[in-house]
Write a protein that holds these residues in place. Structure first.
Motif, PDB file in Angstrom:
ATOM      1  N   ILE A 106       0.828  -1.206   0.000  1.00 44.02           N
ATOM      2  CA  ILE A 106       0.000   0.000   0.000  1.00 44.02           C
ATOM      3  C   ILE A 106       0.864   1.258   0.000  1.00 44.02           C
ATOM      4  O   ILE A 106       0.569   2.231  -0.694  1.00 44.02           O
ATOM      5  CB  ILE A 106      -0.943  -0.006   1.227  1.00 44.02           C
ATOM      6  CG1 ILE A 106      -1.824  -1.264   1.223  1.00 44.02           C
ATOM      7  CG2 ILE A 106      -1.820   1.246   1.233  1.00 44.02           C
ATOM      8  CD1 ILE A 106      -2.615  -1.459   2.502  1.00 44.02           C
ATOM      9  N   GLY A 107       1.942   1.218   0.777  1.00 49.19           N
ATOM     10  CA  GLY A 107       2.788   2.403   0.901  1.00 49.19           C
ATOM     11  C   GLY A 107       3.790   2.565  -0.223  1.00 49.19           C
ATOM     12  O   GLY A 107       4.330   3.658  -0.415  1.00 49.19           O
ATOM     13  N   CYS A 387      -1.844  15.693   6.055  1.00 52.42           N
ATOM     14  CA  CYS A 387      -0.546  15.393   5.437  1.00 52.42           C
ATOM     15  C   CYS A 387       0.026  16.642   4.764  1.00 52.42           C
ATOM     16  O   CYS A 387       1.231  16.930   4.873  1.00 52.42           O
ATOM     17  CB  CYS A 387      -0.683  14.256   4.428  1.00 52.42           C
ATOM     18  SG  CYS A 387      -0.982  12.635   5.169  1.00 52.42           S
ATOM     19  N   ALA A 406      -2.736  -0.550   7.463  1.00 51.16           N
ATOM     20  CA  ALA A 406      -3.187  -0.130   6.127  1.00 51.16           C
ATOM     21  C   ALA A 406      -3.219   1.395   6.005  1.00 51.16           C
ATOM     22  O   ALA A 406      -2.706   1.961   5.025  1.00 51.16           O
ATOM     23  CB  ALA A 406      -4.559  -0.719   5.828  1.00 51.16           C
ATOM     24  N   THR A 407      -3.814   2.090   6.975  1.00 49.02           N
ATOM     25  CA  THR A 407      -3.860   3.550   6.884  1.00 49.02           C
ATOM     26  C   THR A 407      -2.481   4.157   7.136  1.00 49.02           C
ATOM     27  O   THR A 407      -2.147   5.195   6.565  1.00 49.02           O
ATOM     28  CB  THR A 407      -4.900   4.141   7.864  1.00 49.02           C
ATOM     29  OG1 THR A 407      -4.611   3.704   9.197  1.00 49.02           O
ATOM     30  CG2 THR A 407      -6.294   3.695   7.484  1.00 49.02           C
ATOM     31  N   ALA A 409       0.320   2.802   6.053  1.00 50.20           N
ATOM     32  CA  ALA A 409       1.009   2.666   4.774  1.00 50.20           C
ATOM     33  C   ALA A 409       0.526   3.706   3.770  1.00 50.20           C
ATOM     34  O   ALA A 409       1.325   4.302   3.039  1.00 50.20           O
ATOM     35  CB  ALA A 409       0.801   1.259   4.228  1.00 50.20           C
ATOM     36  N   ARG A 410      -0.785   3.947   3.742  1.00 45.87           N
ATOM     37  CA  ARG A 410      -1.332   4.975   2.851  1.00 45.87           C
ATOM     38  C   ARG A 410      -0.746   6.343   3.165  1.00 45.87           C
ATOM     39  O   ARG A 410      -0.335   7.084   2.255  1.00 45.87           O
ATOM     40  CB  ARG A 410      -2.860   5.019   3.015  1.00 45.87           C
ATOM     41  CG  ARG A 410      -3.570   6.068   2.167  1.00 45.87           C
ATOM     42  CD  ARG A 410      -4.922   6.394   2.773  1.00 45.87           C
ATOM     43  NE  ARG A 410      -4.787   7.040   4.076  1.00 45.87           N
ATOM     44  CZ  ARG A 410      -5.760   7.072   4.992  1.00 45.87           C
ATOM     45  NH1 ARG A 410      -6.913   6.479   4.765  1.00 45.87           N
ATOM     46  NH2 ARG A 410      -5.549   7.693   6.157  1.00 45.87           N
ATOM     47  N   ASP A 411      -0.651   6.673   4.451  1.00 48.34           N
ATOM     48  CA  ASP A 411      -0.139   7.989   4.843  1.00 48.34           C
ATOM     49  C   ASP A 411       1.366   8.101   4.634  1.00 48.34           C
ATOM     50  O   ASP A 411       1.875   9.182   4.325  1.00 48.34           O
ATOM     51  CB  ASP A 411      -0.501   8.278   6.297  1.00 48.34           C
ATOM     52  CG  ASP A 411      -2.001   8.395   6.505  1.00 48.34           C
ATOM     53  OD1 ASP A 411      -2.731   8.598   5.509  1.00 48.34           O
ATOM     54  OD2 ASP A 411      -2.458   8.279   7.661  1.00 48.34           O
ATOM     55  N   ARG A 413       2.914   6.743   2.194  1.00 46.14           N
ATOM     56  CA  ARG A 413       3.015   7.054   0.762  1.00 46.14           C
ATOM     57  C   ARG A 413       2.781   8.550   0.519  1.00 46.14           C
ATOM     58  O   ARG A 413       3.533   9.204  -0.218  1.00 46.14           O
ATOM     59  CB  ARG A 413       2.001   6.225  -0.029  1.00 46.14           C
ATOM     60  CG  ARG A 413       1.968   6.557  -1.522  1.00 46.14           C
ATOM     61  CD  ARG A 413       0.850   5.823  -2.240  1.00 46.14           C
ATOM     62  NE  ARG A 413       1.157   4.426  -2.432  1.00 46.14           N
ATOM     63  CZ  ARG A 413       1.835   3.930  -3.463  1.00 46.14           C
ATOM     64  NH1 ARG A 413       2.295   4.765  -4.406  1.00 46.14           N
ATOM     65  NH2 ARG A 413       2.048   2.637  -3.584  1.00 46.14           N
ATOM     66  N   ARG A 414       1.738   9.110   1.132  1.00 45.09           N
ATOM     67  CA  ARG A 414       1.427  10.536   0.951  1.00 45.09           C
ATOM     68  C   ARG A 414       2.583  11.421   1.431  1.00 45.09           C
ATOM     69  O   ARG A 414       2.979  12.368   0.753  1.00 45.09           O
ATOM     70  CB  ARG A 414       0.152  10.895   1.719  1.00 45.09           C
ATOM     71  CG  ARG A 414      -1.137  10.354   1.119  1.00 45.09           C
ATOM     72  CD  ARG A 414      -2.294  10.613   2.074  1.00 45.09           C
ATOM     73  NE  ARG A 414      -3.581  10.264   1.494  1.00 45.09           N
ATOM     74  CZ  ARG A 414      -4.723  10.213   2.183  1.00 45.09           C
ATOM     75  NH1 ARG A 414      -4.718  10.499   3.491  1.00 45.09           N
ATOM     76  NH2 ARG A 414      -5.851   9.901   1.588  1.00 45.09           N
TER      77      ARG A 414
END
Length: 448
Positions: A106-107, A387, A406-407, A409-411, A413-414
Motif C-alpha cells: 500500500i505504501g 498530510c 493499512a492507513t 502505509a497509505r499515509d 506514501r502521501r
C-alpha cells in the motif's frame, strides 16, 4: 463453482488483517477463520461472495508447529481474540510481517520492520473493559462479525476484578428486574458495563438507555463496592441514541468520583470516563519510549504533537524537548492535558484545541516552525489535508504512531510524495492475542 457448506482442501498462504488465514480457490480469495500460514486444511465454506469467500477450518490435514490448544473456553466464539490457537512467538512474527507487507503493497516503500516488541505479559493486561449487555441477561462480548453477545463469565485479557463487577451487576439486574438493552427494538435499560483500571483502582460506569434514576441505586453501589475493594467511583452514562458508539453525552456520578489517577512513564495522568488512554499500560510505555527515541530530541527542539489526547506523548517528550505544543480537537481532552501538565510540574508544554491546520496557523502567528511532528491518529489515519499541513510546516522529522497498518502505509506514501523519506519502522504488540498491532515509523525530510 464453490457453494456454501462445501468442504475444500486449501493451503493457508498468510494471515489477513483480522488474523484469519488467507488462501485462494478458483481465483477467489478465501478468508479462513482459525487457519495458520503453511497449514493444509479442509475448509468449510460459510459464505460465497462474488469476489471473496469466507470459511473456517473443518479439519487439519497438515498442521503448523505454531498451533496450540486454545486456553480460553470461549474461543473462538467470542470475537475478542484472534490468535489464541497460535504460539505467541508466531503471532508476533505474523504481525511484524503484516506491517511490513502493508508498507510495501500500500505504501510503495521497501521499509523493513526491524523488530516487533512483544509483551512480557499476555494475560489480563487491559485497563479498559467494555461489556455489551443483551437480553437473558447476557454480559460479555460480541461474537465475531456480529452484535450477538456471548455470555463471558471471565476474560483472560481483563483484570479478575472485571469479572467480579460483572457478577455484581448481573445479580442486581436479576434482583431488581432491570431489563437489558435490545438493539433491534431500541428498548430495555442497561446497554454496556464500562470499566477503567489504574494500577490500584477501578472506575465503574453503566451505560443506560434512560435518563431516569436506576432501580435500586444504593443497592447497586453497595454490591459494586463489595465486589471491588479498590473501587474509586460509580457513574452512569446516558446513551439514548441508535448508535454503535458506547458512551453517551450525559454523565452523572452515583458514588465516588468519575476519574482515576494513573502513572505512565513516571508521570501521573488523570483519566476521565471518556478519555483516550492506551489499554495496555506496560506496552504503552514501550511504545512511547520508541517514539521518543525516533524523535531524536536533544533538549532544544520544538515538537508538535497532533492528536495529543490527554497529553501522554506530549508530556513524555516535554522532558527531552525545548518546548512541546499538543493539538487535539476534543475540548475535554485538551482540558485534561493542561491539568496533567500542571499535575506533573511540566511548564514547557502548551495545548490547543484544533486540528493540524489550526496548529499550523498558531505556530505561524508566532513565527515558529516545529523541528519534530509526532502524530498518533485514530484508526482511520491522517486526512490528505493533515498530510499537506505537515509538509507545509516542514519539520525535520515526523514520528508516526499508528494502530492500523493499512492507513499507516497509505499515509507514509502521501508523506513520501511530499518529501519525507521513511527511515525506520518498529512494531509494538499492544494487544497480545488479538489481530491489532501498533507501529512507530520515522520519516525524515529529504534535502532540497
Amino acid at each position: 463453482m464453490p457453494k456454501k457448506n462445501d468442504i475444500v482442501r486449501l493451503t493457508i498462504e498468510r494471515c489477513g488483517l483480522a488474523g484469519e488465514g488467507i488462501s485462494h480457490l478458483d481465483g477467489q480469495v478465501v478468508f479462513v477463520s482459525g487457519g495458520i500460514p503453511g497449514e493444509v486444511c479442509d475448509v468449510q465454506l460459510l459464505k460465497v461472495g462474488k469476489t471473496a469467500i469466507w470459511g473456517r477450518v473443518h479439519a487439519l490435514v497438515d498442521g503448523s508447529p505454531a498451533r496450540v490448544a486454545a486456553d480460553c473456553p470461549y474461543y473462538p466464539k467470542c470475537g475478542g481474540c484472534q490468535f489464541r490457537h497460535m504460539r505467541y512467538s508466531a503471532e508476533l512474527e505474523t504481525k511484524r510481517r503484516r506491517v511490513e507487507d502493508a508498507l510495501r503493497r500500500i505504501g510503495g516503500v521497501d521499509l523493513p520492520v526491524s523488530e516487533i516488541l512483544g509483551a512480557e505479559n499476555t494475560l489480563r493486561y487491559r485497563n479498559k473493559v467494555q461489556l455489551p449487555v443483551a437480553p437473558g441477561p447476557r454480559i460479555g462480548f460480541f461474537r465475531a462479525r456480529s452484535h450477538d453477545v456471548v455470555n463471558v463469565e471471565d476474560c483472560l485479557l481483563q483484570p479478575e476484578t472485571a469479572s467480579a463487577l460483572r457478577r455484581a451487576v448481573l445479580a442486581w439486574m436479576l434482583e431488581w428486574g432491570v431489563p437489558a438493552y435490545e438493539e433491534e427494538t431500541h428498548t430495555g435499560l442497561l446497554r454496556h458495563l464500562y470499566l477503567r483500571f489504574s494500577r490500584t483502582q477501578v472506575l465503574c460506569c453503566l451505560v443506560v438507555n434512560s435518563a431516569k434514576p436506576l432501580p435500586g441505586e444504593e443497592a447497586l453501589v453497595s454490591a459494586l463496592r463489595a465486589a471491588a475493594p479498590g473501587l474509586a467511583g460509580v457513574a452512569v452514562s446516558v446513551n439514548q441514541e441508535r448508535t454503535n458508539v458506547v458512551l453517551g453525552r450525559e454523565l452523572r456520578s452515583l458514588w465516588g468520583h468519575p476519574w482515576l489517577d494513573d502513572t505512565l512513564c513516571g508521570l501521573t495522568f488523570r483519566i476521565s470516563v471518556p478519555s483516550f488512554y492506551q489499554v495496555n499500560r506496560d506496552q504503552a510505555e514501550v511504545l512511547y519510549e520508541q517514539a521518543l527515541a525516533f524523535a531524536g530530541l536533544t533538549g532544544h527542539e520544538l515538537v508538535l504533537d497532533l492528536y495529543c489526547g490527554i497529553g501522554t506523548i506530549s508530556l513524555v517528550m516535554a522532558r527531552r524537548a525545548g518546548k512541546v505544543i499538543g493539538a487535539e480537537i476534543v475540548p475535554s481532552a485538551v482540558t485534561d492535558a493542561k491539568a496533567n501538565a500542571a499535575r506533573n510540574g511540566i511548564t514547557n508544554a502548551d495545548f490547543l484545541c484544533g486540528d493540524a491546520g489550526t496548529a499550523a496557523q498558531h505556530l505561524a502567528m508566532q513565527g515558529l516552525r516545529p523541528d519534530v511532528i509526532c502524530v498518533d491518529p485514530p484508526r482511520k489515519g491522517l486526512s490528505a489535508e493533515v498530510c499537506d499541513a505537515i509538509a507545509d510546516m516542514a519539520p525535520a522529522r515526523v514520528v508516526y504512531v499508528s494502530c492500523d497498518p493499512a492507513t499507516l502505509a497509505r499515509d507514509v506514501r502521501r508523506l513520501h510524495e511530499s518529501g519525507y523519506r521513511p527511515e525506520k519502522a518498529v512494531a509494538v504488540d499492544m494487544f497480545p492475542r488479538t489481530a491489532h498491532v501498533e507501529t512507530v515509523v520515522l520519516l525524515q525530510r529529504e534535502a532540497g
